[in-house]
Write an enzyme that holds these catalytic residues in place. Sequence first.
Site, PDB file in Angstrom:
ATOM      1  N   ASP A   1      24.105 116.299 -13.145  1.00  9.51           N
ATOM      2  CA  ASP A   1      24.062 115.591 -14.428  1.00  9.51           C
ATOM      3  C   ASP A   1      24.621 114.184 -14.254  1.00  9.51           C
ATOM      4  OD1 ASP A   1      26.806 116.697 -14.222  1.00  9.51           O
ATOM      5  OD2 ASP A   1      27.071 115.839 -16.215  1.00  9.51           O
TER       6      ASP A   1
ATOM      7  N   ASP B   1      26.653 108.774  -8.223  1.00  8.40           N
ATOM      8  CA  ASP B   1      27.458 109.718  -9.016  1.00  8.40           C
ATOM      9  C   ASP B   1      26.549 110.641  -9.828  1.00  8.40           C
ATOM     10  OD1 ASP B   1      29.630 110.914 -10.309  1.00  8.40           O
ATOM     11  OD2 ASP B   1      29.761 109.339 -11.817  1.00  8.40           O
TER      12      ASP B   1
ATOM     13  N   GLU C   1      29.216 118.020 -15.539  1.00 12.34           N
ATOM     14  CA  GLU C   1      30.512 117.435 -15.155  1.00 12.34           C
ATOM     15  C   GLU C   1      30.847 116.206 -15.982  1.00 12.34           C
ATOM     16  OE1 GLU C   1      33.442 114.957 -13.198  1.00 12.34           O
ATOM     17  OE2 GLU C   1      31.327 114.455 -13.491  1.00 12.34           O
TER      18      GLU C   1
END
Length: 451
Positions: free
Chosen positions: A92, A123, A156
């Site tokens: 995510d 990320d 997350e």
Amino acid sequence: MSSNSVAETVASLMPRAKEELTELVAFKSVADFDQFPRSESEGAARWVADALRAEGFEDVALLDTPDGTQSVYGCLPGPEGAKTVLLYAHYDVQPPLDESGWLTPPFELTERDGRWYGRGAADCKGGLIMHLLALRALKATGGVPVRVKVIAEGSEEMGTGGLERYAEAHPELLEADTIVIGDAGNFRVGLPTVTTTLRGMTMLRVQVDTLEGNLHSGQFGGAAPDALGALVRVLDSLRAEDGSTTVDGLTPDSAWDGLPYEEQQFRADAKVLDGVELIGSGSVADRIWARPAVTVLGIDCPPVVGATPSVQSSARALISLRVPPGVDAAEATKLLQAHVEAHTPWGARVRSEQVGQGQAFSADTTSPAYGAMARAMAEAYPGQEMQYAGQGGSIPLCNTLAALYPQAEILLIGLSEPEAQIHAVNESVSPEELERLSVAEALFLRNYAGG
């Protein structure tokens, strides 16, 4: 097999890695289903599951976690009696923010000036590709010498705790001798770094109410209590004159004793405008790795365009508080709520709701896994020694794993070095860092298997 053969293999796999990262970045996998379609996250989860199956992983599953998202699990068998290593990343991503600020579309991986741009490139979709590259390199140069579990989280960035709750309910699933969290980053490009501490976090949604409805500011302004003005007072109370965070009862002066962070380097990394001062006191490392930090993430109030001359009856804000290792996030939440209530002026009604929380983390750097990683990074980055740094961000799963598996060694590495600009517009990943860290992870797994 030599480290050179691993490095050569990873180098040969980089074109494929770029293709795969392009496919993965294309999923708008923001785990906020009020803003982004659930189907985008589900598509990304299926992509990860298919990639694991293609690499020979068994028991591949899409785990329905309690927060309504999916995490992806798989296990790659190893030699009999081999150690077990858990590799973590999340698929995510943060919302792209203002898409007009992106020089290229946020969900299209684009190469520019030697970097690959796209939301999640560093990320942490790049972290998933890093794990795949490391495993492929080992398979091509003698085999994977450990049992490997992979877990790819689906929420997350939202801090909703789905995977944490799932792991607590199924403690055997993620059990491992060592856990490699691929969601951190080098201190700077080319300097191999393991992150040893993480700040925890809590988020509060605060609402202030003063009137039954908005009022004409000419007729009532000056005596009618302004909810937006009251909220501004509350938010201002969270900072001292120098910008330091001031939450009643929260210690503001802890110190960092590891790798220093020079102020000029920080100003460049953070792209601070000329003439604008940094906030807080102490060293930069103290401020971002060892001390609490409050941030106002958003305010609900009338936009400037279209605003009317009204006294506002209600206003809301979302507040983030980062808490350093040694501070319990639940206790920090209570202190923040109490502070907000104590500093709300004019008898205004105030309500606060916790919307996210994660504990801080501190690793044991004396473990054998750290020695194995230090040797691996020295080979992957010739002439450089592995450094220890903190990180101001939070990965709530770390503390859950540390509590569930107290004997496990936990290392944090990854692609989110300062130039990556994660969570901001124009996020990017350095392909050279992806290549070198994939080599380092492969060599680490080999070193760790050998004791």
